[in-house]
Design an enzyme around this catalytic site. Structure first.
Site, PDB file in Angstrom:
ATOM      1  N   GLY A  23       0.777  -1.229   0.000  1.00  0.00           N
ATOM      2  CA  GLY A  23       0.000   0.000   0.000  1.00  0.00           C
ATOM      3  C   GLY A  23       0.811   1.283   0.000  1.00  0.00           C
ATOM      4  O   GLY A  23       0.385   2.295  -0.554  1.00  0.00           O
ATOM      5  N   ASP A  27      -5.117   2.348  10.702  1.00  0.00           N
ATOM      6  CA  ASP A  27      -6.528   2.086  10.987  1.00  0.00           C
ATOM      7  C   ASP A  27      -6.631   1.638  12.453  1.00  0.00           C
ATOM      8  O   ASP A  27      -6.595   2.478  13.353  1.00  0.00           O
ATOM      9  CB  ASP A  27      -6.991   1.025   9.979  1.00  0.00           C
ATOM     10  CG  ASP A  27      -8.471   0.751  10.010  1.00  0.00           C
ATOM     11  OD1 ASP A  27      -9.220   1.588  10.515  1.00  0.00           O
ATOM     12  OD2 ASP A  27      -8.894  -0.305   9.503  1.00  0.00           O
ATOM     13  N   PHE A  61     -13.985   3.216   4.189  1.00  0.00           N
ATOM     14  CA  PHE A  61     -13.020   2.338   3.534  1.00  0.00           C
ATOM     15  C   PHE A  61     -12.585   3.030   2.244  1.00  0.00           C
ATOM     16  O   PHE A  61     -13.407   3.321   1.386  1.00  0.00           O
ATOM     17  CB  PHE A  61     -13.592   0.948   3.236  1.00  0.00           C
ATOM     18  CG  PHE A  61     -12.515   0.004   2.795  1.00  0.00           C
ATOM     19  CD1 PHE A  61     -11.726  -0.655   3.741  1.00  0.00           C
ATOM     20  CD2 PHE A  61     -12.227  -0.174   1.457  1.00  0.00           C
ATOM     21  CE1 PHE A  61     -10.692  -1.486   3.350  1.00  0.00           C
ATOM     22  CE2 PHE A  61     -11.183  -1.004   1.046  1.00  0.00           C
ATOM     23  CZ  PHE A  61     -10.425  -1.666   1.993  1.00  0.00           C
ATOM     24  N   VAL A  62     -11.289   3.312   2.150  1.00  0.00           N
ATOM     25  CA  VAL A  62     -10.794   4.112   1.032  1.00  0.00           C
ATOM     26  C   VAL A  62      -9.862   3.312   0.125  1.00  0.00           C
ATOM     27  O   VAL A  62      -9.254   2.330   0.559  1.00  0.00           O
ATOM     28  CB  VAL A  62     -10.074   5.387   1.541  1.00  0.00           C
ATOM     29  CG1 VAL A  62     -11.067   6.371   2.130  1.00  0.00           C
ATOM     30  CG2 VAL A  62      -8.989   5.037   2.546  1.00  0.00           C
ATOM     31  N   ASP A  89      -5.965  -0.572  -1.656  1.00  0.00           N
ATOM     32  CA  ASP A  89      -6.717  -1.472  -2.539  1.00  0.00           C
ATOM     33  C   ASP A  89      -8.033  -1.942  -1.943  1.00  0.00           C
ATOM     34  O   ASP A  89      -8.261  -1.876  -0.740  1.00  0.00           O
ATOM     35  CB  ASP A  89      -5.873  -2.718  -2.826  1.00  0.00           C
ATOM     36  CG  ASP A  89      -5.799  -3.645  -1.611  1.00  0.00           C
ATOM     37  OD1 ASP A  89      -5.338  -3.169  -0.538  1.00  0.00           O
ATOM     38  OD2 ASP A  89      -6.220  -4.806  -1.706  1.00  0.00           O
TER      39      ASP A  89
HETATM   40  P1  IMP Z   1      -4.405  -1.601  10.763  1.00  0.00           P
HETATM   41  O1  IMP Z   1      -3.486  -2.725  11.142  1.00  0.00           O
HETATM   42  O2  IMP Z   1      -5.835  -1.898  11.140  1.00  0.00           O
HETATM   43  O3  IMP Z   1      -3.960  -0.249  11.252  1.00  0.00           O
HETATM   44  O4  IMP Z   1      -4.465  -1.569   9.194  1.00  0.00           O
HETATM   45  C1  IMP Z   1      -3.403  -1.214   8.462  1.00  0.00           C
HETATM   46  C2  IMP Z   1      -3.474  -1.713   7.043  1.00  0.00           C
HETATM   47  O5  IMP Z   1      -4.786  -2.115   6.642  1.00  0.00           O
HETATM   48  C3  IMP Z   1      -3.112  -0.573   6.138  1.00  0.00           C
HETATM   49  O6  IMP Z   1      -1.736  -0.516   5.939  1.00  0.00           O
HETATM   50  C4  IMP Z   1      -3.871  -0.910   4.873  1.00  0.00           C
HETATM   51  O7  IMP Z   1      -3.078  -1.750   4.081  1.00  0.00           O
HETATM   52  C5  IMP Z   1      -5.091  -1.633   5.360  1.00  0.00           C
HETATM   53  N1  IMP Z   1      -6.242  -0.712   5.445  1.00  0.00           N
HETATM   54  C6  IMP Z   1      -6.775  -0.139   6.548  1.00  0.00           C
HETATM   55  N2  IMP Z   1      -7.808   0.657   6.249  1.00  0.00           N
HETATM   56  C7  IMP Z   1      -7.920   0.608   4.893  1.00  0.00           C
HETATM   57  C8  IMP Z   1      -8.796   1.250   3.962  1.00  0.00           C
HETATM   58  O8  IMP Z   1      -9.702   2.049   4.285  1.00  0.00           O
HETATM   59  N3  IMP Z   1      -8.584   0.948   2.651  1.00  0.00           N
HETATM   60  C9  IMP Z   1      -7.615   0.099   2.222  1.00  0.00           C
HETATM   61  N4  IMP Z   1      -6.776  -0.511   3.055  1.00  0.00           N
HETATM   62  C10 IMP Z   1      -6.923  -0.265   4.388  1.00  0.00           C
HETATM   63 MG    MG Z   2      -0.644  -0.979   4.310  1.00  0.00          MG
END
Ligand code: IMP
Ligand code: MG
Length: 177
Positions: A42, A101, A151-152, A158
């Protein structure tokens, strides 16, 4: 089911913000070299946007982990898929993410990197969704934009591996579920 993407942050705003953040990083690390760590896949796009605006000496490495399945809901389990190629001991390290996130991914990764004794360790993310944070220990040093709980996609992000190449950040809308 129909997929629609609604523009949230236009390309020009993303680029303007990259200019501002890169200028801050250039100031903050003046006289030093910076080791950028791009979290695959990403953050490839945002890492490139930032890196080409940095005027301090820069090196780069890549790591990959998985925390999401194929949908839009985090599983909360982080797995290291690809480790760095080089040691980071004694180096000034900046981790670059697309979006923070829950914070599960970064909490795990930053812990793992801190154990390797870098001279400094900071975090830069294009997007932050603070409302969804579970891991409160994740401190964002450089943030592009704080967003609501959408969700973006785009700018590297992606939905089922698609839309990463959109030059803007868009909200993924699924209709007819
Ligand atoms: P976390 O571990 O929940 O903080 O999520 C981190 C990873 O989840 C990010 O690096 C993204 O790859 C993916 N992610 C989280 N939210 C989104 C979203 O809204 N769109 C796409 N990918 C996301
Ligand atoms: Mg990521």
């Amino acid at each position: 089911m129909t997929e629609r993407v609604k523009v949230l942050i236009p390309q020009e705003e993303v680029e303007k913000r990259a200019d501002e953040i890169a200028a801050r990083i250039n100031r903050d690390y003046e006289g030093k070299s910076l080791h950028l760590i791009c979290i695959l896949k990403g953050s490839v796009f945002f890492t490139a946007e930032l890196a080409k605006r940095l005027t301090i000496p820069v090196t780069m490495d890549f790591m990959s982990c998985s925390s999401y399945g194929s949908g839009t809901v985090s599983k909360g389990i982080v797995k290291l898929v690809k480790d760095l190629d080089e040691p980071i001991e004694g180096r000034d390290v900046l981790v670059i993410e697309d979006i923070v996130d829950s914070g599960n991914t970064l909490s795990y990764l930053l812990g793992l990197l801190a154990d390797r004794k870098p001279a400094s360790l900071a975090l830069c993310t294009l997007l932050d969704k603070p409302a969804r944070r579970v891991k409160k220990d994740v401190v964002v040093d450089y943030c592009g934009f704080e967003i609501e709980d959408h969700f973006v996609v785009g700018c590297g992000m992606d939905y089922d591996q698609r839309y990463r190449n959109l030059p803007y950040v868009g909200i993924m809308e699924l209709e007819g579920e």
